[in-house]
Design an enzyme around this catalytic site. Structure first.
Site, short mmCIF file in Angstrom:
data_model
loop_
_atom_site.label_atom_id
_atom_site.label_comp_id
_atom_site.label_asym_id
_atom_site.label_seq_id
_atom_site.Cartn_x
_atom_site.Cartn_y
_atom_site.Cartn_z
N ARG A 1 -98.32 37.68 -95.91
CA ARG A 1 -99.22 37.45 -96.14
C ARG A 1 -100.44 36.12 -97.18
O ARG A 1 -100.58 36.04 -97.17
CB ARG A 1 -98.81 37.36 -98.23
CG ARG A 1 -98.02 38.90 -98.41
CD ARG A 1 -96.74 39.36 -99.22
NE ARG A 1 -97.84 38.01 -100.85
CZ ARG A 1 -97.17 37.40 -102.03
NH1 ARG A 1 -95.77 37.83 -101.53
NH2 ARG A 1 -97.69 36.90 -102.42
N GLN B 1 -85.35 33.39 -82.63
CA GLN B 1 -84.21 34.59 -82.91
C GLN B 1 -85.62 35.87 -83.07
O GLN B 1 -86.67 35.65 -83.17
CB GLN B 1 -84.23 34.42 -85.04
CG GLN B 1 -84.12 35.58 -85.35
CD GLN B 1 -83.54 35.78 -86.72
OE1 GLN B 1 -85.32 34.85 -87.47
NE2 GLN B 1 -83.18 36.45 -87.93
N TYR C 1 -122.31 2.42 -86.86
CA TYR C 1 -121.50 3.02 -86.06
C TYR C 1 -121.00 1.70 -85.17
O TYR C 1 -121.53 1.40 -84.72
CB TYR C 1 -122.18 3.83 -85.62
CG TYR C 1 -120.94 4.92 -84.68
CD1 TYR C 1 -119.52 5.05 -85.39
CD2 TYR C 1 -121.07 4.29 -82.88
CE1 TYR C 1 -118.51 6.34 -84.70
CE2 TYR C 1 -119.91 4.98 -82.34
CZ TYR C 1 -118.56 5.31 -82.76
OH TYR C 1 -117.48 6.01 -82.69
N TYR D 1 -120.64 5.50 -75.88
CA TYR D 1 -120.43 6.99 -74.95
C TYR D 1 -121.15 7.16 -73.74
O TYR D 1 -122.76 7.45 -74.60
CB TYR D 1 -120.12 8.38 -75.73
CG TYR D 1 -119.74 9.65 -75.36
CD1 TYR D 1 -118.87 9.85 -74.46
CD2 TYR D 1 -120.07 10.97 -76.11
CE1 TYR D 1 -118.39 10.70 -73.77
CE2 TYR D 1 -120.16 12.28 -75.40
CZ TYR D 1 -119.01 11.88 -74.35
OH TYR D 1 -118.80 12.92 -73.67
C1 UD1 Z 1 -83.81 35.65 -100.11
C2 UD1 Z 1 -82.54 35.64 -101.28
C3 UD1 Z 1 -82.59 35.98 -102.63
C4 UD1 Z 1 -82.98 34.86 -103.21
C5 UD1 Z 1 -84.18 34.71 -102.78
C6 UD1 Z 1 -85.04 33.10 -102.61
C7 UD1 Z 1 -81.71 37.93 -99.99
C8 UD1 Z 1 -81.28 39.65 -99.96
N1 UD1 Z 1 -82.28 38.12 -100.67
O1 UD1 Z 1 -84.95 36.69 -100.78
O2 UD1 Z 1 -81.74 35.85 -103.50
O3 UD1 Z 1 -83.39 34.56 -104.61
O4 UD1 Z 1 -83.91 34.71 -101.40
O5 UD1 Z 1 -86.55 33.43 -102.29
O6 UD1 Z 1 -81.40 37.17 -98.51
N2 UD1 Z 1 -85.72 34.26 -92.74
C9 UD1 Z 1 -85.76 33.90 -91.12
N3 UD1 Z 1 -85.16 34.85 -89.97
C10 UD1 Z 1 -84.87 36.54 -90.74
C11 UD1 Z 1 -85.09 36.39 -92.23
C12 UD1 Z 1 -85.57 35.90 -93.07
O7 UD1 Z 1 -86.01 32.95 -90.04
O8 UD1 Z 1 -84.16 37.19 -89.36
C13 UD1 Z 1 -86.26 33.11 -93.49
C14 UD1 Z 1 -87.48 33.75 -93.91
O9 UD1 Z 1 -88.40 33.00 -92.49
C15 UD1 Z 1 -87.79 32.97 -94.73
C16 UD1 Z 1 -86.62 32.83 -95.43
O10 UD1 Z 1 -86.05 32.39 -94.41
O11 UD1 Z 1 -87.99 31.61 -94.71
C17 UD1 Z 1 -85.67 33.65 -97.10
O12 UD1 Z 1 -86.13 35.58 -96.03
P1 UD1 Z 1 -86.86 36.15 -96.92
O13 UD1 Z 1 -86.60 37.15 -96.14
O14 UD1 Z 1 -87.86 35.74 -97.81
O15 UD1 Z 1 -86.16 36.22 -98.21
P2 UD1 Z 1 -86.15 36.69 -99.64
O16 UD1 Z 1 -87.00 38.27 -99.96
O17 UD1 Z 1 -87.04 36.22 -99.84
#
Ligand code: UD1
Length: 451
Positions: free
Chosen positions: A15, A75, A349, A370
């Site tokens: 986004r 990852q 300058y 320069y």
């Molecule tokens: C998650 C939580 C939710 C919480 C919310 C807070 C779950 C199922 N839900 O949802 O309970 O309230 O965060 O914001 O976990 N990331 C990685 N690798 C991955 C997946 C994620 O580095 O494989 C990182 C993302 O870049 C991000 C963070 O982990 O910075 C959170 O992941 P995201 O998928 O955004 O979690 P939410 O759906 O927001």
């Protein structure tokens, strides 16, 4: 008890609509990830592991710039937050102590909150961080508590009507013993709609083993996450508001606080005064009692006591202003030391230069640093008077107490106490002005009749 940080920063941030990985987007001129690293860094971690994915090389470079000892792991596929933490296992080999899991896109976490989480670890095996949402909304997982014990985390879509009304929600941050954390993660399954491995399963898994879990509370503003450019702008505005309030509290005068833009590392001393519409880029220190006048732009510079900068001045990296110096309107200074009491007041300058104490640089002076290929230095001594519109063709040295005549192009060194004069001599032709006017008027009249 030792601490290790694992900061998740693998997400693409679709986004954001950007070629730059989300966590590198800046708040107050500093990548979000670096804000998170600094917050965790305040706890003096023994190890720091950053989990990268999208744009990992760019992220790794930003990490190195901030902390050379931090380890970066990749990852390859983003299979969920628990899978992300699992990637840090090898980097934490041999580590004994608490792991704190942070997020690269949650830049405002307060180090004191992390300390409270570590403190709670003395009583509970697993500590999650939660916050109360102002209005019921589906974005966050609900923390199901029984007294101070955390029973489980239920995502909004899976929650009952009753659970959906719970305001205490999951930030995603957690603290847990390292060995136990990886042990629990091994048990996390991907048996859910998106086939991912989530950290949110950990409390239920811990409880099933007869271990204890809790959730402590922080302010919602601390867990403010950034998913879009609009979120980023809002986060920056939030940062600016806090940083301005802190400066006011420390005794800095901000004439129109909401118009001053600060960087995360801006340092301004007590009784310094900042007029409206000033921008502080990274690496600026302004000492007590200095004044930065309106519409000035500063980065990578040091302004000493009693100096006055602007209005409309630009200080670029490497500018060092000694006490009681003056940098006036439409003056640009770069990589230059301006010694005590020296003045560069108008339209000049000064780059790759040193200017001695009590020297006066006249309006419109340029250090021609320069040659189109290389940069050269201009050295100006103490008590020098540089006449207006002097061009100093570097490399060149002006001795102490010397003068340059207005309009001089200086290409050779000037000895101390010498006057450098390099311009064509003036000739006055008596009575020529009216003759010339008549000639020009006649020419114009001929043109008008032809047209
Ligand atoms: C998650 C939580 C939710 C919480 C919310 C807070 C779950 C199922 N839900 O949802 O309970 O309230 O965060 O914001 O976990 N990331 C990685 N690798 C991955 C997946 C994620 O580095 O494989 C990182 C993302 O870049 C991000 C963070 O982990 O910075 C959170 O992941 P995201 O998928 O955004 O979690 P939410 O759906 O927001």
């Amino acid at each position: 008890m030792s601490i290790a940080l694992v900061i998740l920063a693998a997400g693409k941030g679709t986004r954001m609509n950007s070629d730059i990985p989300k966590v590198l987007h800046p708040i107050a001129q500093t990548p979000m990830l670096v804000h998170a690293m600094r917050a965790g860094g305040a706890l003096s971690p023994e190890r720091t592991v950053i989990v990268t994915g999208h744009g990992s090389e760019m992220v790794a470079e930003a990490v190195r710039n901030e902390d050379e000892t931090a380890q970066v792991v990749v990852q390859e596929e983003q299979l969920g937050t628990a899978h992300a933490v699992a990637q840090a296992r090898a980097a934490l080999e041999g580590f004994r102590g608490n792991v704190i899991v942070l997020y690269g896109d949650t830049p405002f976490i307060d180090p004191d909150t992390l300390r409270r989480m570590v403190e709670a670890r003395k009583t509970f095996d697993l500590v999650m961080l939660g916050f109360d949402i102002a209005e019921v909304q589906p974005r966050y997982g609900r923390l199901i508590m029984d007294g101070d014990r955390l029973v489980e985390i239920v995502e909004y879509k899976d929650a009952t009507e009753e659970q959906r009304d719970i305001r205490f929600t999951n930030s995603g941050l957690l603290a847990c013993d390292a060995a136990l954390l990886f042990d629990l993660i091994d048990q996390v399954s991907n048996d859910n709609a998106s086939g991912e491995y989530y950290l949110t399963e950990l409390p239920a898994l811990a409880n099933a083993r007869g271990l204890s879990a809790t959730a402590i509370k922080c302010d919602e503003a601390e867990t403010l996450g950034v998913d879009s450019r609009a979120d980023l702008a809002a986060a920056d505005a939030e940062f600016q508001a806090r940083a301005r309030a802190a400066l006011l509290q420390q005794g800095v005068t901000l004439m129109a606080p909401e118009t001053v833009y600060l960087s995360a590392d801006t340092v301004i001393g007590r009784d310094a005064a900042i007029e409206p519409n000033v921008v502080f880029g990274p690496g600026v220190t302004v000492e007590s009692g200095a004044t930065i006048r309106a519409f000035s732009h500063l980065e990578g510079c040091h302004v000493s006591r009693g100096a006055v900068v602007g209005p409309y001045a630009r200080l670029r990296p490497g500018t060092e202003l000694a006490e009681n110096t003056r940098i006036g309107n439409f003056v640009e200074v770069k990589n230059a030391e301006i010694a005590e009491g020296a003045k560069v007041n108008h339209l000049s300058y000064v780059g790759d230069a040193s200017v001695g104490a009590a020297t006066n640089i006249g309006a419109g002076t340029i250090t021609c640093n320069y040659d189109g290929v290389m940069k050269h230095k201009t050295t100006i001594g103490e008590g020098v008077f540089i006449g207006s519109n002097t061009m100093l063709v570097a490399p060149v040295t002006i001795g102490d107490g010397a003068m340059t005549a207005t309009g001089t192009v200086v290409t050779e060194d000037v000895e101390p106490d010498a006057l450098a004069l390099a311009r064509s001599r003036q000739e006055n032709k008596l009575g020529y002005a009216s003759k010339l006017f008549q000639m020009l008027k006649a020419k114009k009249a001929r043109r008008d009749t032809e047209a």
